[in-house]
Write a protein that holds these residues in place. Structure first.
Motif, PDB file in Angstrom:
ATOM      1  N   TYR A 164       4.314  -7.000 -17.352  1.00 39.11           N
ATOM      2  CA  TYR A 164       3.155  -7.765 -17.251  1.00 39.11           C
ATOM      3  C   TYR A 164       3.226  -8.662 -16.145  1.00 39.11           C
ATOM      4  O   TYR A 164       2.186  -8.754 -15.281  1.00 39.11           O
ATOM      5  N   PHE A 165       4.223  -9.414 -15.823  1.00 38.70           N
ATOM      6  CA  PHE A 165       4.540 -10.323 -14.976  1.00 38.70           C
ATOM      7  C   PHE A 165       4.520  -9.656 -13.605  1.00 38.70           C
ATOM      8  O   PHE A 165       4.265 -10.527 -12.432  1.00 38.70           O
ATOM      9  N   ALA A 166       5.200  -8.658 -13.464  1.00 39.31           N
ATOM     10  CA  ALA A 166       5.586  -7.979 -12.147  1.00 39.31           C
ATOM     11  C   ALA A 166       4.547  -7.215 -11.563  1.00 39.31           C
ATOM     12  O   ALA A 166       4.072  -7.186 -10.252  1.00 39.31           O
ATOM     13  N   GLN A 167       3.330  -6.832 -12.426  1.00 41.85           N
ATOM     14  CA  GLN A 167       2.370  -5.877 -11.793  1.00 41.85           C
ATOM     15  C   GLN A 167       1.227  -6.768 -11.326  1.00 41.85           C
ATOM     16  O   GLN A 167       1.161  -8.022 -11.279  1.00 41.85           O
ATOM     17  N   PRO A 168       0.382  -6.212 -10.337  1.00 45.01           N
ATOM     18  CA  PRO A 168      -0.488  -6.985  -9.473  1.00 45.01           C
ATOM     19  C   PRO A 168      -1.958  -7.491 -10.179  1.00 45.01           C
ATOM     20  O   PRO A 168      -2.365  -8.579  -9.738  1.00 45.01           O
ATOM     21  N   LYS A 169      -2.173  -7.241 -11.426  1.00 42.73           N
ATOM     22  CA  LYS A 169      -3.548  -7.733 -12.016  1.00 42.73           C
ATOM     23  C   LYS A 169      -3.257  -8.876 -12.905  1.00 42.73           C
ATOM     24  O   LYS A 169      -2.045  -9.084 -13.328  1.00 42.73           O
ATOM     25  N   VAL A 170      -4.205  -9.472 -12.986  1.00 43.93           N
ATOM     26  CA  VAL A 170      -4.296 -10.728 -13.910  1.00 43.93           C
ATOM     27  C   VAL A 170      -5.340 -10.515 -15.003  1.00 43.93           C
ATOM     28  O   VAL A 170      -5.979  -9.679 -15.355  1.00 43.93           O
ATOM     29  N   GLY A 171      -5.029 -11.500 -15.942  1.00 40.18           N
ATOM     30  CA  GLY A 171      -5.484 -11.194 -17.348  1.00 40.18           C
ATOM     31  C   GLY A 171      -5.431 -10.285 -18.333  1.00 40.18           C
ATOM     32  O   GLY A 171      -4.416  -9.289 -17.851  1.00 40.18           O
ATOM     33  N   PHE A 172      -6.438  -9.849 -18.900  1.00 39.40           N
ATOM     34  CA  PHE A 172      -6.296  -8.568 -19.720  1.00 39.40           C
ATOM     35  C   PHE A 172      -6.248  -7.453 -18.909  1.00 39.40           C
ATOM     36  O   PHE A 172      -5.827  -6.299 -19.453  1.00 39.40           O
ATOM     37  N   GLN A 173      -6.690  -7.430 -17.702  1.00 38.19           N
ATOM     38  CA  GLN A 173      -6.572  -6.150 -16.845  1.00 38.19           C
ATOM     39  C   GLN A 173      -5.080  -6.081 -16.592  1.00 38.19           C
ATOM     40  O   GLN A 173      -4.778  -4.816 -16.409  1.00 38.19           O
ATOM     41  N   GLY A 174      -4.206  -7.051 -16.488  1.00 36.61           N
ATOM     42  CA  GLY A 174      -2.930  -6.925 -16.508  1.00 36.61           C
ATOM     43  C   GLY A 174      -2.299  -6.260 -17.448  1.00 36.61           C
ATOM     44  O   GLY A 174      -1.428  -5.489 -17.470  1.00 36.61           O
TER      45      GLY A 174
END
Length: 171
Positions: free
Chosen positions: A39-49
């Motif tokens: 979750y922390f490494a992927q580029p999306k923020v919020g629930f999209q992440g």
């Protein structure tokens, strides 16, 4: 990092909660932490992440399951090696689809599945909850930052004012 304390408190508190939840429900703790890291490494923020974490981690589980289940039909270990190569290519190619664009997430799901020999019942809950753990850490950190800012506004102090006041008092 200005909000280091808030991040540390949030991460520490929720990691402890996760440890207790995982222990209580017999979940594999380290799998949840890998999903949280995704979750922390992927580029999306919020629930999209969270959605991207789920999509990429679970796609990796699927690809590993393909290798594990297909390899059982052949006596030669070389078939497993070939399937692993094909699946590795597939995990990279699937990143062309924007919802699966975080390749390391797929590799994490795949590796977790190999590590637990395809035990999907123990893999899926920890991966799903681990992504929510990461999202929860972000939400809690945001709340702690907001509380800190309100406290500073209420007391009329800031870190810079405290340092100046302490330096002046100590002189």
């Amino acid at each position: 990092m200005e909000n280091r304390w808030q991040v540390a408190i949030s991460a520490g508190l929720l990691a402890a909660v996760w440890g207790g939840v995982a222990d209580t429900f017999s979940l594999v703790t380290w799998i949840g932490f890998l999903a949280c890291s995704t979750y922390f490494a992927q580029p999306k923020v919020g629930f999209q992440g969270v959605l991207m974490t789920w999509a990429t981690n679970l796609s990796g589980v699927f690809w590993a399951w393909i290798v594990i289940s297909s390899s059982g039909y052949f006596e030669s270990p070389f078939v497993g090696y070939i399937l692993t190569g094909i699946v590795t290519s597939a995990m990279c190619l699937q990143a062309s689809y924007h919802k699966l664009a975080f390749i390391p997430g797929a590799f994490i799901g795949c590796c977790v599945t190999f590590a637990l020999a395809g035990d999907i019942a123990n893999i899926l809950p920890a991966l799903i909850l681990g992504a929510l753990l990461g999202y929860s850490m972000v939400l809690l950190t945001g709340q702690l930052v907001s509380l800190t800012q309100r406290w500073r506004a209420f007391t009329g102090s800031s870190t810079a004012n405290k340092v100046t006041a302490q330096t002046t008092t100590n002189d």
